[in-house]
Motif scaffolding. Structure first.
Motif, PDB file in Angstrom:
ATOM      1  N   ILE A 130      31.289   7.853   5.890  1.00 17.52           N
ATOM      2  CA  ILE A 130      32.015   7.014   5.816  1.00 17.52           C
ATOM      3  C   ILE A 130      31.697   5.885   6.820  1.00 17.52           C
ATOM      4  O   ILE A 130      32.098   5.780   8.097  1.00 17.52           O
ATOM      5  N   VAL A 131      31.947   4.810   6.768  1.00 11.95           N
ATOM      6  CA  VAL A 131      31.899   3.516   7.612  1.00 11.95           C
ATOM      7  C   VAL A 131      33.118   2.503   7.262  1.00 11.95           C
ATOM      8  O   VAL A 131      33.152   2.457   5.602  1.00 11.95           O
ATOM      9  N   TYR A 132      33.330   2.488   8.184  1.00 13.04           N
ATOM     10  CA  TYR A 132      34.837   1.624   7.342  1.00 13.04           C
ATOM     11  C   TYR A 132      35.180   0.223   8.926  1.00 13.04           C
ATOM     12  O   TYR A 132      34.796   0.455   9.774  1.00 13.04           O
ATOM     13  N   HIS A 133      36.271  -0.836   8.118  1.00 15.45           N
ATOM     14  CA  HIS A 133      36.415  -1.907   9.489  1.00 15.45           C
ATOM     15  C   HIS A 133      37.695  -1.729   9.668  1.00 15.45           C
ATOM     16  O   HIS A 133      38.578  -1.509   9.495  1.00 15.45           O
ATOM     17  N   VAL A 205      45.954   6.404   3.826  1.00  8.21           N
ATOM     18  CA  VAL A 205      45.867   7.647   3.540  1.00  8.21           C
ATOM     19  C   VAL A 205      44.045   7.449   4.547  1.00  8.21           C
ATOM     20  O   VAL A 205      43.692   8.382   5.506  1.00  8.21           O
ATOM     21  N   LEU A 206      43.459   6.966   3.986  1.00  9.59           N
ATOM     22  CA  LEU A 206      41.800   6.052   4.638  1.00  9.59           C
ATOM     23  C   LEU A 206      42.146   5.701   5.868  1.00  9.59           C
ATOM     24  O   LEU A 206      41.717   6.425   7.149  1.00  9.59           O
ATOM     25  N   GLU A 207      42.887   5.447   6.914  1.00  8.00           N
ATOM     26  CA  GLU A 207      43.532   4.855   7.963  1.00  8.00           C
ATOM     27  C   GLU A 207      43.755   6.075   9.314  1.00  8.00           C
ATOM     28  O   GLU A 207      43.436   5.877   9.891  1.00  8.00           O
ATOM     29  N   ARG A 208      44.567   6.659   8.096  1.00  7.35           N
ATOM     30  CA  ARG A 208      45.254   7.610   8.855  1.00  7.35           C
ATOM     31  C   ARG A 208      44.360   9.097   9.382  1.00  7.35           C
ATOM     32  O   ARG A 208      44.148   9.423  10.330  1.00  7.35           O
ATOM     33  N   PHE A 209      43.605   9.501   7.727  1.00  6.14           N
ATOM     34  CA  PHE A 209      42.370  10.040   8.051  1.00  6.14           C
ATOM     35  C   PHE A 209      41.131  10.346   9.878  1.00  6.14           C
ATOM     36  O   PHE A 209      41.100  10.521  10.301  1.00  6.14           O
ATOM     37  N   ILE A 210      40.936   8.255   9.697  1.00  5.91           N
ATOM     38  CA  ILE A 210      39.807   7.961  10.441  1.00  5.91           C
ATOM     39  C   ILE A 210      40.253   8.285  11.906  1.00  5.91           C
ATOM     40  O   ILE A 210      39.296   8.782  12.905  1.00  5.91           O
TER      41      ILE A 210
END
Length: 220
Positions: A130-133, A205-210
């Motif tokens: 997963i790649v995220y900003h 949820v995505l940001e917390r997981f990251i």
């Protein structure tokens, strides 16, 4: 001059509310008006600091009465979609230095207007990437994936479909922990990240997981 201000997950939320209105079959005018007001309020609440022109654009959701209005409204939003900040193959590989033979998806084929995160499976290594900003920085996380072999709810988009258990080792360590201490964090997420990106309406949820995986702290 058009100023994009709608991120993909927000667009998905708006689209969901618009879909509710086009399918509304309530016969009582007062109830129907309440449904329209609710949809309009939920959409505008996403953007408390937008300009007056942007607010009028969002509020026009209340005029949706049928499928034609639905499509017209979505087309009116298209120019205002914020692109996912594009990344190069070199930038992505730099985030996963231990994966020397990392296969990156075809970045040129992606429409970044409809992307919240980049995600792909490498069957050869049995890993999901997963790649995220996050806060202006390109973040990459990886982990093992285990097929659920049955449909379940995705933790990121809350859609029901084919999912895999994505398990990643957190870089955060407890104080005074032993050298061999590690903590694995797992979530069931969509196998098809493209479909997940079409459904995700909230990045909490995505940001917390990251953050948990990278050791950057978690939301309180």
């Amino acid at each position: 001059m058009i100023e994009p201000f709608i991120r993909n997950h927000q667009y998905n939320f708006i689209k969901k509310q618009a879909d509710i209105l086009q399918k509304a079959t309530v016969s009582d005018p007062k109830v129907l008006e309440a449904v329209r007001y609710s949809a309009q309020a939920k959409v505008t609440d996403l953007f408390p600091d937008v300009t007056d022109s942007h607010r009028r654009l969002l509020e026009s959701i209340s005029s949706i009465k049928d499928a034609g209005d639905f499509q017209t409204y979505l087309r009116s939003l298209a120019p205002y979609l914020v692109e996912f900040p594009q990344v190069t193959e070199k930038q992505i590989k730099k985030r996963f230095p231990k994966n020397k033979k990392l296969k990156v998806p075809d970045l040129a084929a992606i429409d970044y207007h409809y992307v919240t995160y980049l995600g792909w499976i490498d069957a050869a290594t049995n890993k999901l990437f997963i790649v995220y900003h996050l806060q202006g920085e390109v973040i990459g996380i990886e982990g093992k994936f285990t097929m659920a072999n049955k449909k379940n709810t995705c933790a990121l988009c809350h859609g029901h479909g084919e999912v895999a258990l994505f398990s990643a080792v957190s870089k955060a360590k407890a104080v005074h922990s032993s050298p061999d201490y590690y903590k694995a964090i797992g979530n069931y997420i969509c196998i098809d990240s493209q479909e997940c990106n079409k459904r995700i309406t909230d990045v909490t949820v995505l940001e917390r997981f990251i953050q948990e995986v990278t050791g950057r702290g978690v939301y309180k």
